[in-house]
Structure formats: C-alpha cells, structure tokens
Write an enzyme that holds these catalytic residues in place. Sequence first.
Site, PDB file in Angstrom:
ATOM      1  CD1 TRP A  27       0.111  -1.463   2.907  1.00  0.00           C
ATOM      2  CD2 TRP A  27       0.448   0.822   3.584  1.00  0.00           C
ATOM      3  NE1 TRP A  27       0.406  -1.364   4.636  1.00  0.00           N
ATOM      4  CE2 TRP A  27       0.733   0.083   4.668  1.00  0.00           C
ATOM      5  CE3 TRP A  27       0.770   2.171   2.942  1.00  0.00           C
ATOM      6  CZ2 TRP A  27       1.339   0.191   5.227  1.00  0.00           C
ATOM      7  CZ3 TRP A  27       1.739   2.559   4.126  1.00  0.00           C
ATOM      8  CH2 TRP A  27       2.200   1.900   5.402  1.00  0.00           C
ATOM      9  CG  ASN A  28       5.291   1.010   0.794  1.00  0.00           C
ATOM     10  OD1 ASN A  28       4.651   0.118  -0.046  1.00  0.00           O
ATOM     11  ND2 ASN A  28       6.519   1.304   1.572  1.00  0.00           N
ATOM     12  CD  GLU A  33      10.996  -3.347  -1.461  1.00  0.00           C
ATOM     13  OE1 GLU A  33      11.386  -3.235  -0.288  1.00  0.00           O
ATOM     14  OE2 GLU A  33      10.930  -2.795  -1.845  1.00  0.00           O
ATOM     15  CG  LEU A  34      10.892  -9.122   2.002  1.00  0.00           C
ATOM     16  CD1 LEU A  34      11.197 -11.275   2.989  1.00  0.00           C
ATOM     17  CD2 LEU A  34       9.745  -9.856   1.861  1.00  0.00           C
ATOM     18  CB  CYS A  92      11.026  -0.605   2.274  1.00  0.00           C
ATOM     19  SG  CYS A  92       9.246  -1.348   2.132  1.00  0.00           S
ATOM     20  CD  GLU A 111      10.632  -5.673  -6.943  1.00  0.00           C
ATOM     21  OE1 GLU A 111      10.735  -4.838  -5.877  1.00  0.00           O
ATOM     22  OE2 GLU A 111      10.077  -5.999  -7.500  1.00  0.00           O
TER      23      GLU A 111
END
Length: 490
Positions: free
Chosen positions: A155-156, A255-256, A289, A467
């Site tokens: 959502w960010n 991508e955490l 992140c 990415e």
Amino acid sequence: MAITLPNHDEHLLIGGAWTEATGGERFDVTDPASGGRVGSVPNGTREDVTAAIDAAAAALPGWRSSSALSRARILRKAADIMRERAGEIAETMTAEQGKALPEAKGEVEYAASFFEWFAGEAERIYGEIAPPMNTDNRVLVLRQPVGVVAAITPWNFPAAMMTRKLGPAMAAGCTSVVKPASATPLTAALVLRCIEDAGAPAGVVNLVTSRDAGMVADTIFNDPRVRKISFTGSTEIGKDLIRASAEQVKRLSLELGGHAPYIIFDDADLEPAVDGLIASKYRNAGQTCVCANRAFVQRGIYADFLALLKQKVEAMTVGHGLAEGTQIGPLINDAAVDKADEHVQDAVAKGATLVTGGVRLTDGEYANGSFYAPTIIDGVTREMDIFYEETFGPVAGLTVFDTEDEAIDYANDSIYGLASYFHTRDYARLMRVAERLEYGIVGANAGIISAANAPFGGMKQSGYGREGGSVGIDEYLDVKYVLLGAVGTV
Ligand code: SIN
C-alpha cells in the site's frame, strides 16, 4: 479548506473483462486522513483468483512469442498514458493512501519510468554462444520468460511497486496476476487501465482485489501454472511466502523490511546532510522500506546538525494529502500510529530525549485521521526498540558516535540490509564506508536513492532478488542451455 474525495468504484480485471467478484461482495476503500469513503472494489474469491490465472495462462503463448519491439511499444505507450492521467491517478492515490499530492504525482512519474526502462530492456534480452569443450558441439544459452507471474504489491507505493514488477514481467514476455494491498486497490486498477489502453492483449495483466490475502496467496502458491511470485511487504509475510514456495519450488523475489542507517560524518556539508535525512526519513510520512530509521551523527557536527534538523522538521506542514501545502500526510491506519508512538514512548522511558513531536495529532482537521507529528528523539541506544525495529512512521532517532568503526558497527547491527546512507566529503572514506555497509543500496551524500535504472533490493532479512536496473528483468527469465551436438569442426 474543504476536501473533495474521489468517488471511484473499480472492478476485477480478468481476461480483458472488468467484472464483479463471483461472490458478488464489495468492500469500501477509505481515506486515512478523514475516514471518508473513496470508492469500492470487489472482494475477489478463490474462483476469481483461479479465473485470473486461467486468463494469464491462456494469454501466455501469444504474449511470449510476440516481438520484443511490440511489447516495448506497449510499455512505452502505457507510460505515456499514465503521464496523461497523472492528475487522476495521483489524486486517487492520495485519497486512498494518504501521501501528499506532490509526492503522489512524483510516484506516478516514478511508476511510469519503470515501463519506459523495461521497454528498453525488452529489446536487449540477449542470449549467449559459449565456446564448447568438445569442438564438435556448440553451446547456446537462451533467456526465456518464466511464464505466469503473480505480483503481490504493497500500500505504500501502490503504483510504483506494481509497475516495477509488471514492467519487467511484460518486457520478458510473462503474463501476470496482480493482487494489490486491500487499502490501495484503486490506484492499481487505474494503472492497469493504462496498460489495457496501451494495447496489451486480454489476459496479459489481470487484477484480483480481495480482503483475503491469505486465500489469494494460497491459491497462487498451489497452482502449478504460476511460476514466479514477486512480493513487496513485511519480512514476516515474506518468511511465510518462502515456506509456501517450498512445496512447488516457486521462484520468488522478495523486497521486505528495511531499517536504514543514516550516518553523518563531521566533514559532511551540514545543510545537504540535514535535507538528505529529512528526504529519506519523512518521505511518505516515514512509510517506505528505505526510510532512514536510525541516524548516527559524529560528535563534532552533532549539535549543529540537531539544531538545524529540529528547525526544519518543526516547519513541516502536516495535513490532508489533498490540501495545498501539505508535506506530511496521515499514516495508513491507527495501528501504524500506535507503532510509531510505542517506539517513541519506549525510547523516552529508557532515557532518550524528545526533541520535537512525539504526539498523535487528534484535534480539528486531524480528528478523524491517523496522524502523528513529525518527531525527533535524541540519545537512542541499543536498549531501545527503535534501534532494532522498523518504525514505518515519521520518527527520527539520533545517536552520537566518535569513530568510523563505531558508525559502521552501529549501522550493520541489524537483521535488515536494504538501504543505508552516509554523508562525507572525504573520497577515501566514501569508498571505504560504501564497501563496508552490509546493505543492498547505499546512498552516499544522497537521501533519495530510488530509480528505475538502478538495481533495488536487499541483503539479510530484507529479502532477495533485484528490481530495476539491467538485472531487474533477470527475475522474470529462465536461463536455458542448449547443446548442439555433432555440428562438426570448422
Ligand atoms: C519501498 O518502500 O519499498 C520502495 C521505496 C522506493 O522504491 O523508493
């Protein structure tokens, strides 16, 4: 100023048709700044996810055998259409996600840039001819699309994190099923409409909105036609997906979480360093992140740095993202406000000093939203939760250090390894520190590091895969080696 929210109802996209969910249910999308209704989307079911995979699988043979040039043209056109519709997409994004409108417009441009970048990469999916060991043979290396891809997006950054996955997937010749975060599905639908209007054949991209993320993941991971999953989100969920991927040995890009250190050495230029930290820390109200979560400032510059930081942070305008002049919008929900506040209260209880902020904003224009004041805390130590945990809110924690070794030791003391930053004018230190930081991304004298042409991704528990950049497309390609025997020696 009265804010008018969009009123936008969207649909699932399955095989080129915009449809309702098979169960007939919908859910509302709300504005985190006011609690108002922004629109609604279908609550997709297991049957809908399977239908989306059916559509992606049916579209795959045609898409993967289309020319790279034609895929590139569609991607470029999709980028152009996104730019033409930037106003509508950005306003919808702000309304459902909260970020200030100028940031939302910036995100639309950032999102479009992934389509453009990967349009170029589509035309450069080169194979290899390797020298054979046996001179009678030939060795070919082919790079081919992995097949049906599932993109699970956060959502960010509801537009950019999706195009960062769909751009390379489409360029490579893969077809996709997208599951956007349930808080921000409207932006996702608007971006997919741009792809459709750019001429992507039915089924190349499909959209399933649903409140039941677990069901969607379960369906995707158990369907052998889905060959790859790309996920951006928390480390906790990422670990669940790694476990789920084992059964069918699915390819994953993850991508955490991140917990970026921001180091300022004595020899840094003061104002650019302060501005860099602010840009990194308070972007999207601290909900990225790659946001700085821990600032380490060398003793000689500490007092000046803190004074200027305080002055600039206190001048920031917090408000509804659609209101003129807003720099910091709401957090995504009240739980996010609770987390930011817990980090502040924990740090203060353990001896940190609250320099500014440290409060929920609840009066007047803030009454129905999830707002937290931009905050600085000074004197953060390893005993405090904020030292080790990602805050995902507008809270900057500062720690003083004396030596380069101490700064590196602090910075690398984390289970995360996504982004890191430092400021120095010493070129030798610049090289040394960049090499020593255990992070996938290093911003040297820069607080904003994201770009379509650079490889974005983490080390340690921040995930794997990259990415963007020239390697971003590799995540969507299988490498195949073909031995041609008995060719003859020339
Ligand atoms: C993220 O927060 O995961 C992405 C931020 C970016 O691409 O800049």
